[in-house]
Enzyme design. Structure first.
Site: not given
Length: 280
Positions: A182, A240
Site C-alpha cells: 500500500r 496510516c
C-alpha cells in the site's frame, strides 16, 4: 524514558487489580473489539467479555463521522465526554482498554482518551484472547456502571494536520505504518488513490508485535524505529489509512520512550481529499 507499565498491563496484573475490594483502586474496563470490515465487535462483547467491562464502538463512540477529515477523524469533545461518562470513566481513575488481540483498536482508544486529557489509560497486552488463554473469568452479564465525571480536555496528545504531516516528512520522520504494497502504491483496497505522502518512510505496525500479538519490548522497538531514522532529537509522527493503525505505532513509540510522537489523525484518507496535495 517512558515506563512500559504506564501504557500496558498484562492479564495476570489486571486480574490482581480487579480483585481489590476498593472500587477506588480497580480500573474501569472498556471493551473496544472492532474489525475494519466487520462483523461488529458488539457481537463479540455480547457473547462474553471481562467482568464489568463496558462496550464502546470505535466508529460511533470514539471517532467523528467520516468526511473530509478522513474515515476516522477526531470525535466532537462533547460527544466523547457524554460517551465516556456513560461508560463510567472518572477523573483521576485508571482505565484499561482491550480488543481482539492485535492491539490496534485498543491503541486508538488509548490514544483518544489520552488526547482527551485522561492520564491513566493502559492497553491489555494481548487483548481478550490473552485474558481467556490465562484462564481468567468471562461473563455475558451486562454491567450497569455508575455515571462517570470525566471532563474531556483536548490536547493531551500531539496531533498533526495535513500541512504539518507534509512538513514533518521532510523535516523529521513521518512513519507510514501501512503494509508495504500500500505504501508503494501497488495496491489500495480501501481508498480511491494509491501511494504515500512524499518523504514518509514505511514501517508497518505489524513489525512492532510478537507472533501472539503482544508488543515487543522497549529495546526491540527502539532498535526498529532507529532503522528508519527515529533518533533522539528527531521529531516523529505516524499515519496510516485513517488514523487507527497509526495509533498503535504511536503506542509503540511511547513504549520506546518517544512520548512526543504525533498522530496524523486524518491520515491517507484525508490527505487525498485535496488534489493539490502531492502523492508519491
Amino acid at each position: 524514558m517512558a515506563v512500559r507499565e504506564d501504557f500496558i498491563v498484562h492479564p495476570s496484573e489486571l486480574a490482581s487489580e480487579l480483585s481489590k475490594l476498593s472500587t477506588l483502586e480497580t480500573p474501569t474496563l472498556l471493551d473496544v473489539r472492532w474489525r475494519l470490515a466487520g462483523p461488529p465487535g458488539r457481537d463479540d462483547y455480547t457473547a462474553g467479555h471481562l467482568p464489568g467491562a463496558v462496550f464502546l464502538d470505535l466508529d460511533a463512540d470514539l471517532c467523528g463521522p467520516p468526511g473530509k477529515g478522513g474515515r476516522h477523524p477526531l470525535p466532537d469533545p462533547d460527544d466523547l465526554q457524554r460517551v465516556l461518562r456513560a461508560a463510567g470513566v472518572r477523573a483521576g481513575h485508571p482505565v484499561v482498554v482491550y480488543d481482539l488481540g492485535d492491539g490496534v483498536p485498543a491503541a486508538r482508544a488509548w490514544w483518544t482518551l489520552r488526547w482527551a486529557g485522561h492520564e491513566s489509560v493502559r492497553v491489555l497486552d494481548g487483548g481478550f484472547p490473552a485474558w481467556v488463554a490465562a484462564g481468567l473469568p468471562v461473563t455475558a452479564e451486562l454491567p450497569e456502571p455508575e455515571p462517570g465525571d470525566f471532563t474531556v480536555r483536548p490536547g493531551g496528545m500531539p496531533v498533526l494536520d495535513a500541512a504539518q504531516a507534509g512538513r514533518l516528512a521532510s523535516e523529521g520522520v513521518l512513519v507510514d505504518v501501512r503494509a508495504a504494497p500500500r505504501y508503494r502504491g501497488e495496491v489500495e483496497p480501501i481508498d480511491p488513490v494509491a501511494g504515500h505522502i512524499p518523504g514518509a518512510v514505511n514501517l508497518p505496525t505489524t513489525d512492532h508485535v510478537e507472533a501472539d500479538g503482544r508488543l515487543r519490548d522497549a529495546d526491540a522497538l527502539r532498535s526498529r524505529f532507529a532503522e528508519v531514522g527515529v533518533d533522539d532529537g528527531v521529531r516523529v509522527g505516524a499515519y496510516c489509512g485513517s488514523g487507527v493503525t497509526a495509533a498503535h505505532t504511536v503506542l509503540a513509540l511511547n513504549l520506546a520512550g518517544r512520548t512526543d510522537a504525533a498522530l496524523y489523525v486524518g491520515s491517507w484518507s484525508e490527505w487525498i481529499t485535496d488534489p493539490d496535495r502531492p502523492v508519491a
